[in-house]
Design a protein around this motif. Sequence first.
Motif, PDB file in Angstrom:
ATOM      1  N   TYR A  28       0.839  -1.272  -0.004  1.00 46.38           N
ATOM      2  CA  TYR A  28      -0.182   0.303   0.006  1.00 46.38           C
ATOM      3  C   TYR A  28       0.929   1.316   0.015  1.00 46.38           C
ATOM      4  O   TYR A  28       1.760   1.330   0.975  1.00 46.38           O
ATOM      5  CB  TYR A  28      -1.032  -0.006   1.238  1.00 46.38           C
ATOM      6  CG  TYR A  28      -1.737   1.102   1.441  1.00 46.38           C
ATOM      7  CD1 TYR A  28      -2.982   1.198   0.673  1.00 46.38           C
ATOM      8  CD2 TYR A  28      -1.434   2.170   2.013  1.00 46.38           C
ATOM      9  CE1 TYR A  28      -3.703   2.271   0.852  1.00 46.38           C
ATOM     10  CE2 TYR A  28      -2.302   3.456   2.229  1.00 46.38           C
ATOM     11  CZ  TYR A  28      -3.545   3.478   1.460  1.00 46.38           C
ATOM     12  OH  TYR A  28      -4.246   4.522   1.762  1.00 46.38           O
ATOM     13  N   VAL A  29       0.878   2.246  -0.838  1.00 42.65           N
ATOM     14  CA  VAL A  29       1.662   3.065  -1.085  1.00 42.65           C
ATOM     15  C   VAL A  29       1.164   4.215  -0.272  1.00 42.65           C
ATOM     16  O   VAL A  29       0.141   4.675  -0.236  1.00 42.65           O
ATOM     17  CB  VAL A  29       1.779   3.737  -2.675  1.00 42.65           C
ATOM     18  CG1 VAL A  29       2.565   4.810  -2.728  1.00 42.65           C
ATOM     19  CG2 VAL A  29       2.490   2.561  -3.366  1.00 42.65           C
ATOM     20  N   LEU A  30       2.093   4.745   0.739  1.00 39.03           N
ATOM     21  CA  LEU A  30       1.790   5.860   1.577  1.00 39.03           C
ATOM     22  C   LEU A  30       2.356   7.214   1.015  1.00 39.03           C
ATOM     23  O   LEU A  30       1.353   8.342   1.134  1.00 39.03           O
ATOM     24  CB  LEU A  30       2.452   5.740   2.739  1.00 39.03           C
ATOM     25  CG  LEU A  30       2.186   4.287   3.575  1.00 39.03           C
ATOM     26  CD1 LEU A  30       3.416   4.201   4.926  1.00 39.03           C
ATOM     27  CD2 LEU A  30       0.674   4.439   4.126  1.00 39.03           C
ATOM     28  N   GLU A  31       3.273   7.528   0.303  1.00 41.58           N
ATOM     29  CA  GLU A  31       3.751   8.726  -0.142  1.00 41.58           C
ATOM     30  C   GLU A  31       4.777   8.534  -1.287  1.00 41.58           C
ATOM     31  O   GLU A  31       5.226   7.540  -1.602  1.00 41.58           O
ATOM     32  CB  GLU A  31       4.269   9.695   0.824  1.00 41.58           C
ATOM     33  CG  GLU A  31       5.649   8.913   1.660  1.00 41.58           C
ATOM     34  CD  GLU A  31       5.918   9.794   2.529  1.00 41.58           C
ATOM     35  OE1 GLU A  31       6.938  10.627   2.358  1.00 41.58           O
ATOM     36  OE2 GLU A  31       5.507   9.624   3.920  1.00 41.58           O
ATOM     37  N   GLY A  32       4.691   9.576  -2.260  1.00 41.52           N
ATOM     38  CA  GLY A  32       5.522   9.473  -3.493  1.00 41.52           C
ATOM     39  C   GLY A  32       4.973   8.950  -4.498  1.00 41.52           C
ATOM     40  O   GLY A  32       3.934   8.478  -4.755  1.00 41.52           O
ATOM     41  N   SER A  33       5.838   8.516  -5.514  1.00 36.80           N
ATOM     42  CA  SER A  33       5.652   7.632  -6.658  1.00 36.80           C
ATOM     43  C   SER A  33       6.514   6.624  -6.744  1.00 36.80           C
ATOM     44  O   SER A  33       7.735   6.712  -6.972  1.00 36.80           O
ATOM     45  CB  SER A  33       5.697   8.703  -8.117  1.00 36.80           C
ATOM     46  OG  SER A  33       4.692   9.627  -8.346  1.00 36.80           O
ATOM     47  N   LEU A  34       6.029   5.455  -6.621  1.00 37.41           N
ATOM     48  CA  LEU A  34       6.969   4.106  -6.564  1.00 37.41           C
ATOM     49  C   LEU A  34       6.694   3.350  -7.836  1.00 37.41           C
ATOM     50  O   LEU A  34       5.486   2.972  -8.327  1.00 37.41           O
ATOM     51  CB  LEU A  34       6.688   3.343  -5.297  1.00 37.41           C
ATOM     52  CG  LEU A  34       6.893   4.294  -4.006  1.00 37.41           C
ATOM     53  CD1 LEU A  34       6.822   3.514  -2.831  1.00 37.41           C
ATOM     54  CD2 LEU A  34       8.385   4.694  -4.033  1.00 37.41           C
ATOM     55  N   GLU A  35       7.708   2.925  -8.498  1.00 33.89           N
ATOM     56  CA  GLU A  35       7.528   1.842  -9.691  1.00 33.89           C
ATOM     57  C   GLU A  35       8.015   0.468  -9.062  1.00 33.89           C
ATOM     58  O   GLU A  35       8.812   0.482  -8.387  1.00 33.89           O
ATOM     59  CB  GLU A  35       8.502   2.264 -10.823  1.00 33.89           C
ATOM     60  CG  GLU A  35       8.392   1.447 -11.865  1.00 33.89           C
ATOM     61  CD  GLU A  35       9.390   1.787 -12.959  1.00 33.89           C
ATOM     62  OE1 GLU A  35       9.212   2.284 -13.983  1.00 33.89           O
ATOM     63  OE2 GLU A  35      10.734   1.359 -12.753  1.00 33.89           O
ATOM     64  N   TYR A  36       6.961  -0.256  -9.492  1.00 33.08           N
ATOM     65  CA  TYR A  36       7.078  -1.798  -8.944  1.00 33.08           C
ATOM     66  C   TYR A  36       7.409  -2.464 -10.419  1.00 33.08           C
ATOM     67  O   TYR A  36       6.578  -2.583 -11.359  1.00 33.08           O
ATOM     68  CB  TYR A  36       5.899  -2.296  -8.267  1.00 33.08           C
ATOM     69  CG  TYR A  36       5.826  -1.661  -7.088  1.00 33.08           C
ATOM     70  CD1 TYR A  36       6.367  -1.982  -5.895  1.00 33.08           C
ATOM     71  CD2 TYR A  36       4.967  -0.492  -6.917  1.00 33.08           C
ATOM     72  CE1 TYR A  36       6.274  -1.350  -4.722  1.00 33.08           C
ATOM     73  CE2 TYR A  36       4.991   0.387  -5.813  1.00 33.08           C
ATOM     74  CZ  TYR A  36       5.819  -0.030  -4.634  1.00 33.08           C
ATOM     75  OH  TYR A  36       5.501   0.439  -3.377  1.00 33.08           O
ATOM     76  N   ARG A  37       8.448  -3.450 -10.547  1.00 31.16           N
ATOM     77  CA  ARG A  37       8.719  -4.289 -11.594  1.00 31.16           C
ATOM     78  C   ARG A  37       8.629  -5.881 -11.091  1.00 31.16           C
ATOM     79  O   ARG A  37       9.319  -6.107 -10.189  1.00 31.16           O
ATOM     80  CB  ARG A  37      10.190  -4.216 -12.161  1.00 31.16           C
ATOM     81  CG  ARG A  37      10.088  -2.588 -12.755  1.00 31.16           C
ATOM     82  CD  ARG A  37      11.550  -2.276 -13.410  1.00 31.16           C
ATOM     83  NE  ARG A  37      12.642  -2.549 -12.263  1.00 31.16           N
ATOM     84  CZ  ARG A  37      12.865  -1.950 -11.291  1.00 31.16           C
ATOM     85  NH1 ARG A  37      12.225  -0.755 -10.939  1.00 31.16           N
ATOM     86  NH2 ARG A  37      14.014  -2.217 -10.582  1.00 31.16           N
ATOM     87  N   VAL A  38       7.607  -6.566 -11.451  1.00 28.68           N
ATOM     88  CA  VAL A  38       7.118  -7.702 -11.141  1.00 28.68           C
ATOM     89  C   VAL A  38       7.606  -8.600 -12.023  1.00 28.68           C
ATOM     90  O   VAL A  38       6.992  -8.481 -13.234  1.00 28.68           O
ATOM     91  CB  VAL A  38       5.840  -7.875 -10.456  1.00 28.68           C
ATOM     92  CG1 VAL A  38       5.602  -9.275  -9.838  1.00 28.68           C
ATOM     93  CG2 VAL A  38       5.442  -7.057  -9.255  1.00 28.68           C
ATOM     94  N   GLU A  39       8.076  -9.917 -11.979  1.00 24.52           N
ATOM     95  CA  GLU A  39       8.492 -10.751 -12.891  1.00 24.52           C
ATOM     96  C   GLU A  39       7.243 -11.386 -13.837  1.00 24.52           C
ATOM     97  O   GLU A  39       6.248 -11.485 -13.163  1.00 24.52           O
ATOM     98  CB  GLU A  39       9.146 -11.779 -12.327  1.00 24.52           C
ATOM     99  CG  GLU A  39       9.376 -12.929 -13.108  1.00 24.52           C
ATOM    100  CD  GLU A  39      10.199 -14.303 -12.406  1.00 24.52           C
ATOM    101  OE1 GLU A  39      11.578 -14.660 -12.544  1.00 24.52           O
ATOM    102  OE2 GLU A  39       9.590 -14.717 -11.453  1.00 24.52           O
ATOM    103  N   GLY A  40       7.324 -10.898 -14.975  1.00 23.87           N
ATOM    104  CA  GLY A  40       6.228 -11.357 -15.958  1.00 23.87           C
ATOM    105  C   GLY A  40       4.887 -10.611 -15.964  1.00 23.87           C
ATOM    106  O   GLY A  40       4.083 -10.844 -16.602  1.00 23.87           O
ATOM    107  N   SER A  41       5.268  -9.200 -15.560  1.00 27.35           N
ATOM    108  CA  SER A  41       4.189  -8.310 -15.696  1.00 27.35           C
ATOM    109  C   SER A  41       4.750  -6.948 -15.988  1.00 27.35           C
ATOM    110  O   SER A  41       6.169  -6.747 -15.898  1.00 27.35           O
ATOM    111  CB  SER A  41       3.476  -8.065 -14.306  1.00 27.35           C
ATOM    112  OG  SER A  41       2.680  -9.310 -13.793  1.00 27.35           O
ATOM    113  N   PRO A  42       4.234  -5.995 -16.924  1.00 26.26           N
ATOM    114  CA  PRO A  42       4.881  -4.653 -17.110  1.00 26.26           C
ATOM    115  C   PRO A  42       4.845  -3.784 -15.638  1.00 26.26           C
ATOM    116  O   PRO A  42       4.210  -4.194 -14.856  1.00 26.26           O
ATOM    117  CB  PRO A  42       3.765  -4.094 -18.322  1.00 26.26           C
ATOM    118  CG  PRO A  42       2.394  -4.780 -17.732  1.00 26.26           C
ATOM    119  CD  PRO A  42       2.754  -6.182 -17.282  1.00 26.26           C
TER     120      PRO A  42
END
Length: 89
Positions: A28-42
Amino acid sequence: REVVQARVEIDPGVDSGRHWHPGEEIVYVLEGSLEYRVEGSPPVTLRPGQVVFIPARKVHAARNVGRGSGAELATYVVEKGKPLAVAAD
């Protein structure tokens, strides 16, 4: 199994490094802009109030792509006695 919650803070431009967890992770993002890279997904960029589910054993990484502080509430559902996180090769 047990549930572990942690506030994870990520400075601007910092990457968590590729890793995986023996159990599921709900972010759950609390603050900011966070990019997530999960194997098999964009890659997906999330902002406060948004959530990402990361299945057990999926290699992934997070990066603060914003200009300010980034923070998430990470909830892990793991087997007792297993490590919380494992670095990926």
